[in-house]
Design a protein around this motif. Structure first.
Motif, PDB file in Angstrom:
ATOM      1  N   TYR A   1      22.940 -18.810  14.548  1.00 15.82           N
ATOM      2  CA  TYR A   1      23.613 -17.660  15.160  1.00 15.82           C
ATOM      3  C   TYR A   1      22.626 -16.840  15.987  1.00 15.82           C
ATOM      4  CZ  TYR A   1      26.048 -13.277  15.808  1.00 15.82           C
ATOM      5  OH  TYR A   1      26.613 -12.158  16.379  1.00 15.82           O
TER       6      TYR A   1
ATOM      7  N   SER B   1      22.981 -16.427  19.921  1.00 15.12           N
ATOM      8  CA  SER B   1      23.255 -15.084  20.433  1.00 15.12           C
ATOM      9  C   SER B   1      22.333 -14.741  21.598  1.00 15.12           C
ATOM     10  CB  SER B   1      23.086 -14.029  19.344  1.00 15.12           C
ATOM     11  OG  SER B   1      24.097 -14.149  18.386  1.00 15.12           O
TER      12      SER B   1
ATOM     13  N   ARG C   1      28.089 -19.754  18.895  1.00 13.08           N
ATOM     14  CA  ARG C   1      27.790 -18.506  18.174  1.00 13.08           C
ATOM     15  C   ARG C   1      29.039 -17.978  17.493  1.00 13.08           C
ATOM     16  NH1 ARG C   1      27.385 -13.914  22.104  1.00 13.08           N
ATOM     17  NH2 ARG C   1      29.595 -14.428  22.080  1.00 13.08           N
TER      18      ARG C   1
END
Length: 96
Positions: free
Chosen positions: A42, A46, A60
């Motif tokens: 993640y 991101s 994500r």
């Protein structure tokens, strides 16, 4: 499938390259050459998404749904820190 575990992905990611960040996220999501971690996937997706990487945005948002609220908050904080290092503004909040 060939292993993505290549040092150049980590180097590129740490130098602010969106594709390197995306690929490092894939490595963490799959545990390919690194310990599997949805949080780290993640984080890297991101940072990559904030630079306009479309696949990173989708990945994500998918992996965000698998994180606990606490892990999600921690991952956002780390992503914001990395984004600041690379002067990349990150949106804060749950995925749209």
């Amino acid at each position: 499938m060939a292993s993505l575990n290549r040092p150049e992905f980590r180097l590129a990611a740490e130098q602010g390259d969106a594709s390197g960040q995306f690929n490092l996220g894939v490595m963490y999501a799959n545990g390919d050459g690194v310990p599997q971690s949805n949080m780290k996937a993640y984080v890297w997706w991101s940072v990559s998404a904030a630079q306009g990487h479309e696949k990173a945005k989708g990945n994500r948002d998918i992996v965000a749904a698998e994180l606990t609220p606490d892990d999600f908050s921690k991952a956002q904080a780390v992503a914001a820190s990395l984004g600041a290092r690379h002067a990349v503004p990150l949106r804060v909040g749950p995925p749209a």
